[in-house]
Design a protein around this motif. Structure first.
Motif, PDB file in Angstrom:
ATOM      1  N   UNK A   1      12.714  17.568 -78.980  1.00 25.09           N
ATOM      2  CA  UNK A   1      11.354  16.503 -78.620  1.00 25.09           C
ATOM      3  C   UNK A   1      11.586  15.192 -79.517  1.00 25.09           C
ATOM      4  N   UNK A   2      12.628  14.434 -78.971  1.00 33.75           N
ATOM      5  CA  UNK A   2      12.970  13.052 -79.450  1.00 33.75           C
ATOM      6  C   UNK A   2      11.918  12.001 -79.297  1.00 33.75           C
ATOM      7  N   UNK A   3      10.553  12.347 -78.625  1.00 36.12           N
ATOM      8  CA  UNK A   3       9.857  11.541 -78.327  1.00 36.12           C
ATOM      9  C   UNK A   3       8.676  11.490 -79.553  1.00 36.12           C
ATOM     10  N   UNK A   4       8.306  12.714 -80.033  1.00 33.52           N
ATOM     11  CA  UNK A   4       7.603  12.605 -81.345  1.00 33.52           C
ATOM     12  C   UNK A   4       8.147  12.470 -82.372  1.00 33.52           C
ATOM     13  N   UNK A   5       9.676  12.772 -82.602  1.00 37.59           N
ATOM     14  CA  UNK A   5      10.499  12.483 -83.725  1.00 37.59           C
ATOM     15  C   UNK A   5      11.922  11.510 -83.072  1.00 37.59           C
ATOM     16  N   UNK A   6      11.876  10.582 -82.976  1.00 38.36           N
ATOM     17  CA  UNK A   6      12.845   9.740 -82.433  1.00 38.36           C
ATOM     18  C   UNK A   6      14.034  10.014 -83.184  1.00 38.36           C
ATOM     19  N   UNK A   7      15.357   9.498 -82.614  1.00 39.98           N
ATOM     20  CA  UNK A   7      16.526   9.593 -83.460  1.00 39.98           C
ATOM     21  C   UNK A   7      16.358   8.366 -84.241  1.00 39.98           C
ATOM     22  N   UNK A   8      17.174   8.124 -85.473  1.00 41.65           N
ATOM     23  CA  UNK A   8      17.141   6.997 -86.306  1.00 41.65           C
ATOM     24  C   UNK A   8      17.341   5.839 -85.696  1.00 41.65           C
ATOM     25  N   UNK A   9      18.321   5.716 -84.478  1.00 48.19           N
ATOM     26  CA  UNK A   9      18.303   4.710 -83.691  1.00 48.19           C
ATOM     27  C   UNK A   9      17.303   4.082 -82.822  1.00 48.19           C
ATOM     28  N   UNK A  10      16.135   4.708 -82.668  1.00 44.91           N
ATOM     29  CA  UNK A  10      15.035   4.770 -81.868  1.00 44.91           C
ATOM     30  C   UNK A  10      15.050   5.376 -80.605  1.00 44.91           C
ATOM     31  N   UNK A  11      16.116   6.193 -80.498  1.00 41.77           N
ATOM     32  CA  UNK A  11      16.196   6.998 -79.151  1.00 41.77           C
ATOM     33  C   UNK A  11      14.998   7.963 -78.684  1.00 41.77           C
ATOM     34  N   UNK A  12      14.611   7.768 -77.705  1.00 41.13           N
ATOM     35  CA  UNK A  12      13.327   8.846 -77.359  1.00 41.13           C
ATOM     36  C   UNK A  12      13.355   9.069 -75.871  1.00 41.13           C
ATOM     37  N   UNK A  13      13.279  10.702 -75.942  1.00 44.97           N
ATOM     38  CA  UNK A  13      13.528  11.411 -74.588  1.00 44.97           C
ATOM     39  C   UNK A  13      13.109  12.851 -75.230  1.00 44.97           C
TER      40      UNK A  13
ATOM     41  N   UNK B   1      15.193   1.377 -73.157  1.00 42.93           N
ATOM     42  CA  UNK B   1      15.653   1.347 -74.699  1.00 42.93           C
ATOM     43  C   UNK B   1      16.684   2.130 -74.940  1.00 42.93           C
ATOM     44  N   UNK B   2      17.013   3.100 -74.296  1.00 43.63           N
ATOM     45  CA  UNK B   2      18.044   4.058 -74.600  1.00 43.63           C
ATOM     46  C   UNK B   2      19.350   3.269 -74.059  1.00 43.63           C
ATOM     47  N   UNK B   3      19.207   2.589 -72.815  1.00 46.59           N
ATOM     48  CA  UNK B   3      20.506   2.031 -72.316  1.00 46.59           C
ATOM     49  C   UNK B   3      20.761   1.087 -73.191  1.00 46.59           C
ATOM     50  N   UNK B   4      19.668   0.210 -73.191  1.00 42.13           N
ATOM     51  CA  UNK B   4      20.085  -1.341 -73.742  1.00 42.13           C
ATOM     52  C   UNK B   4      19.688  -1.558 -75.253  1.00 42.13           C
ATOM     53  N   UNK B   5      18.799  -0.447 -75.881  1.00 45.04           N
ATOM     54  CA  UNK B   5      18.431  -0.802 -77.263  1.00 45.04           C
ATOM     55  C   UNK B   5      17.783  -1.912 -77.475  1.00 45.04           C
TER      56      UNK B   5
ATOM     57  N   UNK C   1      11.055 -10.875 -69.362  1.00 48.86           N
ATOM     58  CA  UNK C   1       9.660 -10.636 -69.232  1.00 48.86           C
ATOM     59  C   UNK C   1       9.134 -10.362 -70.573  1.00 48.86           C
ATOM     60  N   UNK C   2       9.833 -10.028 -71.273  1.00 45.22           N
ATOM     61  CA  UNK C   2       9.359  -9.768 -72.615  1.00 45.22           C
ATOM     62  C   UNK C   2       9.632 -10.734 -73.760  1.00 45.22           C
ATOM     63  N   UNK C   3      10.145 -11.930 -73.464  1.00 45.80           N
ATOM     64  CA  UNK C   3      10.332 -12.849 -74.418  1.00 45.80           C
ATOM     65  C   UNK C   3       9.665 -13.187 -75.636  1.00 45.80           C
ATOM     66  N   UNK C   4      10.231 -12.872 -76.639  1.00 43.86           N
ATOM     67  CA  UNK C   4       9.294 -13.170 -77.787  1.00 43.86           C
ATOM     68  C   UNK C   4       8.115 -12.506 -78.038  1.00 43.86           C
ATOM     69  N   UNK C   5       7.702 -11.586 -77.193  1.00 45.27           N
ATOM     70  CA  UNK C   5       6.409 -11.205 -77.192  1.00 45.27           C
ATOM     71  C   UNK C   5       6.491  -9.571 -77.844  1.00 45.27           C
ATOM     72  N   UNK C   6       7.515  -8.836 -77.609  1.00 49.23           N
ATOM     73  CA  UNK C   6       7.437  -7.652 -77.828  1.00 49.23           C
ATOM     74  C   UNK C   6       8.150  -7.404 -79.257  1.00 49.23           C
ATOM     75  N   UNK C   7       7.881  -6.411 -80.083  1.00 49.77           N
ATOM     76  CA  UNK C   7       8.503  -5.923 -81.145  1.00 49.77           C
ATOM     77  C   UNK C   7       9.171  -4.692 -80.770  1.00 49.77           C
ATOM     78  N   UNK C   8      10.177  -3.973 -81.300  1.00 42.24           N
ATOM     79  CA  UNK C   8      10.743  -2.845 -80.810  1.00 42.24           C
ATOM     80  C   UNK C   8      10.060  -1.809 -81.498  1.00 42.24           C
ATOM     81  N   UNK C   9       9.952  -0.765 -81.180  1.00 41.27           N
ATOM     82  CA  UNK C   9       9.255   0.376 -81.999  1.00 41.27           C
ATOM     83  C   UNK C   9       9.559   0.373 -83.424  1.00 41.27           C
ATOM     84  N   UNK C  10       8.547   0.518 -84.078  1.00 43.53           N
ATOM     85  CA  UNK C  10       8.863   0.454 -85.656  1.00 43.53           C
ATOM     86  C   UNK C  10       9.436   1.495 -86.152  1.00 43.53           C
ATOM     87  N   UNK C  11       9.910   2.569 -85.318  1.00 44.14           N
ATOM     88  CA  UNK C  11      10.628   3.761 -85.975  1.00 44.14           C
ATOM     89  C   UNK C  11      12.038   3.363 -86.032  1.00 44.14           C
ATOM     90  N   UNK C  12      12.473   2.348 -85.267  1.00 52.97           N
ATOM     91  CA  UNK C  12      13.891   2.155 -85.115  1.00 52.97           C
ATOM     92  C   UNK C  12      14.581   1.879 -86.751  1.00 52.97           C
TER      93      UNK C  12
END
Ligand code: MN
Length: 503
Positions: free
Chosen positions: A293-305, A330-334, A342-353
């Motif tokens: 369960x990489x959703x509740x525990x993402x990989x160090x690079x942020x991968x979730x699935x 996120x998994x494909x493009x990180x 559409x997300x310009x400047x507005x979204x910050x990546x998951x803080x788990x990365x």
């Protein structure tokens, strides 16, 4: 052959409001700048920046990055200056082009143990993550057209890509980019193994194609029956290089690789991910301890699935990967996903990365305060410099470090015996402040007894400071012991002096 029309079509598809005139303008500008130039393969040069721009567009990036991609080779390879790019396309685009140009000058040389430093240097020179993304797209096209180069150069480019570029892409969570860079490099580094694994994959995939189709249809039907909306379900084949690394751990037995082909199920939201997992497990028995369960525990690079391996139809084993559309992108493009138009400047990546955490910690900014990726940029290595040994190894030092710091970071004895330095072939004193890119040679005197305490006034690294103090301390106490203490001090007094820290 790539065309500007195709580029515009791709962009329009994901960003109907994109300024296509600006893209066309950048294309015309680049085409006329590179007029008459040819790639080694013989095709007109513009083919290269155009392909780079297409790769960036396939990552759904916003317009300025694509414009910079089209212009990236102009300052280096044509008579048009960076200033003219700035005048025509603005400071932001010009600064990205400048970054790519600087990165292009980074030479890959040196020994394996300094590779991590080279990676740091790469990131430090780029400064802006968008520059790294453009450089990846640039490298990818160069790898795809590597056949035109002489063998030695081909090997060097491929090795550099595998050792420097791919790990950085991985850390930035750019799975697809990492996979492609690795696969093209692998092909040129070891054609024999590459062909072996490619053939193995094709055969294995052909054999299972029909079976997979059946499993896919059953899954579709069952998910629908449970009211789970499927955004997409498709088979994904493992990348060649990552399969190769894995199969080596399993004695080259492909039957032991369960995720050669995985079924990727993309659903609407988080709740549906777990619901889909339930449906699949109800349908087919899971292989014990293969649920991740990489959703509740993402990989160090942020991968979730969510990954699970099941005994599907006929008892054959297959892996499922369940995720939302956002997790998929996120998994494909990180990190690149955060410059989607559409997300310009507005979204910050998951803080788990991991790298986001690293950046925050380094700048002593609390994670909560990070609201804008632009502000973060890459200050991690801002107060580090990178200097070369005469053999080309990269040494990572703090700002204003001296040749003494450099000497001690290579070897203690080199530090203890150093008497002078040659910086970029010029004699220099030991207290000179080094700059990034300097080539430093240490001059030694084997008769030298040890470091000078004077050095403590200018050294910047703890290593140098420690060695100088330790050496000076031990030689002084030795001297005290042999020369003065036995005669002049009573024993008690002498012990007191010995215990006293001298520095
Ligand atoms: Mn290029």
């Amino acid at each position: 052959m790539e065309t500007i029309e195709n580029l515009l079509k791709i962009i329009k598809n994901y960003n109907p409001e994109a300024d296509l005139d600006l893209i066309r303008l950048a294309y015309d500008f680049a085409e006329s700048a590179h007029k008459g130039q040819k790639r080694l393969s013989g095709v007109p040069y513009i083919e290269h920046p155009l392909n780079v721009a297409v790769t960036l567009a396939e990552m759904k990036l916003d317009t300025p990055i694509i414009v910079a991609g089209l212009l990236h080779d102009i300052p280096e390879d044509t008579s048009i200056s960076l200033n003219e790019i700035k005048k025509n396309f603005g400071a932001d685009v010009a600064s990205m082009v400048e970054g790519v140009t600087k990165l292009g000058k980074l030479k890959y040389r040196g020994m394996e143990r300094y590779i991590e430093n080279l990676r740091k240097m790469f990131v430090s020179i780029a400064k802006d993550i968008r520059v790294i993304i453009i450089k990846f797209a640039d490298r990818l096209h160069n790898l795809k057209t590597l056949d035109a180069l002489p063998e030695k150069k081909r090997y060097r480019v491929a090795l550099e890509s595998l050792e420097i570029y791919a790990p950085i892409a991985n850390r930035l969570g750019m799975g697809e980019m990492k996979g492609q860079i690795e696969d093209y490099s692998f092909k040129h580094l070891n054609a024999k193994e590459y062909n072996w694994i490619t053939q193995l994959m094709t055969e294995s995939f052909q054999q299972r194609k029909q079976w997979l189709d059946t499993v896919k249809k059953i899954t579709q039907k069952e998910l629908k029956a449970s009211n789970i909306e499927i955004i997409s379900i498709h088979g994904r084949v493992k990348h060649t290089y990552s399969l190769f690394c894995k199969i080596l751990r399993y004695n080259r037995d492909i039957n032991k690789i369960y995720d050669l082909v995985a079924l990727r199920v993309i659903v609407k939201d988080l709740a549906d991910c777990y619901a889909a997992l339930g449906v699949i497990h109800k349908l087919w028995r899971p292989v014990p301890s293969r649920i991740k369960d990489y959703i509740s525990q993402p990989k160090p690079n942020g991968y979730q699935s969510i990954h699970t391996t099941v005994f599907a139809t006929d008892g054959q084993i297959v892996e499922f990967q369940i995720r939302t559309e956002k997790m998929h992108e996120e998994a494909e493009f990180g990190v690149a996903a955060h410059w989607h138009y559409d997300e310009k400047g507005s979204v910050i990546p998951s803080k788990n990365i991991a790298w986001i955490k690293e950046l925050a910690a380094f700048q002593k900014v609390s994670l909560e305060k990070i609201t804008d990726l632009e502000n973060l940029k890459i200050d991690v290595f801002q107060n580090r410099i990178f200097v070369f040994t005469p053999r080309g190894d990269v040494i990572d030092l703090p700002e204003r470090a001296s040749p003494v710091d450099f000497a001690y970071s290579i070897h203690t004895e080199l530090g203890n015996k150093c008497v002078g330095a040659r910086i970029n072939d010029q004699l220099a004193s030991l207290d000179t402040s080094l700059k990034s890119g300097d080539v430093v040679e240490i001059l030694t005197d084997k008769n030298r007894k040890g470091p000078s305490l004077e050095w403590l006034k200018f050294v910047k690294t703890n290593a140098a400071r420690g060695h100088i103090k330790a050496k000076a301390h031990s030689s002084l106490t030795d001297w005290l012991k042999t020369k003065i203490l036995p005669e002049k001090f009573p024993k008690k007094e002498a012990d007191k002096i010995r215990k006293k820290k001298l520095f």
